[in-house]
Scaffold this motif. Structure first.
Motif, short mmCIF file in Angstrom:
data_model
loop_
_atom_site.label_atom_id
_atom_site.label_comp_id
_atom_site.label_asym_id
_atom_site.label_seq_id
_atom_site.Cartn_x
_atom_site.Cartn_y
_atom_site.Cartn_z
N CYS A 35 -69.29 -46.57 -34.81
CA CYS A 35 -68.58 -45.39 -34.30
C CYS A 35 -67.25 -45.77 -33.65
O CYS A 35 -67.18 -46.72 -32.87
N TYR A 36 -66.21 -45.01 -33.97
CA TYR A 36 -64.88 -45.26 -33.38
C TYR A 36 -64.86 -45.02 -31.88
O TYR A 36 -63.93 -45.39 -31.18
N HIS A 37 -65.91 -44.34 -31.36
CA HIS A 37 -65.98 -44.12 -29.92
C HIS A 37 -66.95 -45.08 -29.24
O HIS A 37 -67.25 -44.91 -28.05
N CYS A 77 -71.32 -41.01 -32.47
CA CYS A 77 -70.94 -39.67 -32.01
C CYS A 77 -71.24 -38.63 -33.07
O CYS A 77 -71.39 -37.45 -32.79
N GLY A 78 -71.33 -39.08 -34.33
CA GLY A 78 -71.67 -38.17 -35.42
C GLY A 78 -70.49 -37.41 -35.99
O GLY A 78 -70.60 -36.77 -37.03
N CYS A 103 -66.86 -38.73 -35.80
CA CYS A 103 -65.68 -39.50 -36.21
C CYS A 103 -65.83 -39.91 -37.68
O CYS A 103 -66.94 -39.89 -38.23
N CYS A 155 -68.55 -42.52 -38.39
CA CYS A 155 -69.92 -42.00 -38.27
C CYS A 155 -70.29 -41.15 -39.47
O CYS A 155 -71.41 -41.23 -39.98
ZN ZN Z 1 -68.42 -41.80 -34.14
#
Ligand code: ZN
Length: 218
Positions: free
Chosen positions: A186-188, A195-196, A198, A201
């Motif tokens: 995930c980029y976060h 996060c589902g 990005c 994800c």
């Molecule tokens: Zn993400």
């Protein structure tokens, strides 16, 4: 004795490569980079997974990378682009990253008499990043060999696999759950399912659902 160095990030792809390497080489070592990525939690995950795999991991600082150009992975003021823009890679591209990582990895490898380098880049599901393409890897392999007068072999086990096939490979290697719940893509910086929302994800989830569906259908 065959020796390999895995360029490692704690994500789905490089974790699959880490376990792939363990089945193909006698001795496996890993290298990771702190380059100012906003999801620095991936390095914590990398350390934990490498420990579980029994693979020694060395983490190097490459702070400079985030100050020479701007992208949304290292600049927290930039929004991560959620859609693939036309005619250019998304702003999550870190220019030159794979070339620098492979170059530093090669220097480290030669110092430790390791000739096999393994990277999780691939061009089947790539996000338009030019340094994930096979043509680039083949070219850099030749350049590194000339540069250091050493016979490196860069291995890219995921080059032609889409995300669903990468899940399949993790399953075959017996690390499906480990990859699913412990890696960070995930980029976060949120582990596992992330996060589902990005792009990373979404790509990961689509591949997972496709793989689970194909498994169900036998
Ligand atoms: Zn993400």
């Amino acid at each position: 004795m065959s020796k390999a160095l895995v360029i490692y990030s704690g994500g789905q792809d490089s974790t699959t490569c880490l376990f792939w390497a363990k089945t193909h080489f006698d001795s496996v070592t890993a290298i990771a980079f702190n380059y100012g990525q906003r999801h620095v939690s991936e390095l914590t995950a990398a350390k934990q997974i490498a420990d579980q795999a029994g693979v020694p991991l060395t983490i190097f600082n490459l702070d400079l990378l985030s100050s020479v150009s701007h992208n949304s992975l290292t600049d927290s003021k930039m929004e991560v682009e959620t859609d693939q823009p036309d005619h250019r890679p998304p702003n999550t591209l870190v220019e030159g990253r794979n070339m620098l990582f492979l170059t530093y990895a090669a220097i480290f490898a030669k110092a430790n008499l390791i000739d096999n380098l393994i990277t999780g880049v691939g061009q089947a599901d790539f996000s338009g990043y030019p340094d994930c393409r096979n043509e680039f890897i083949v070219s850099l392999n030749q350049t590194l060999n000339l540069s250091m007068d050493f016979e490196y072999r860069i291995h890219t086990p995921l080059m032609w696999l889409d995300k669903s096939e990468i899940w399949k490979l993790a399953d075959e290697l017996g690390v499906f759950d480990l990859v699913r719940f412990q890696t960070i893509t995930c980029y976060h910086g949120i582990p596992g399912e992330g996060c589902g929302t990005c792009p990373s994800c979404k790509l990961r989830r689509r591949g997972l659902l496709n793989y689970l569906k194909s498994k169900e259908n036998g």
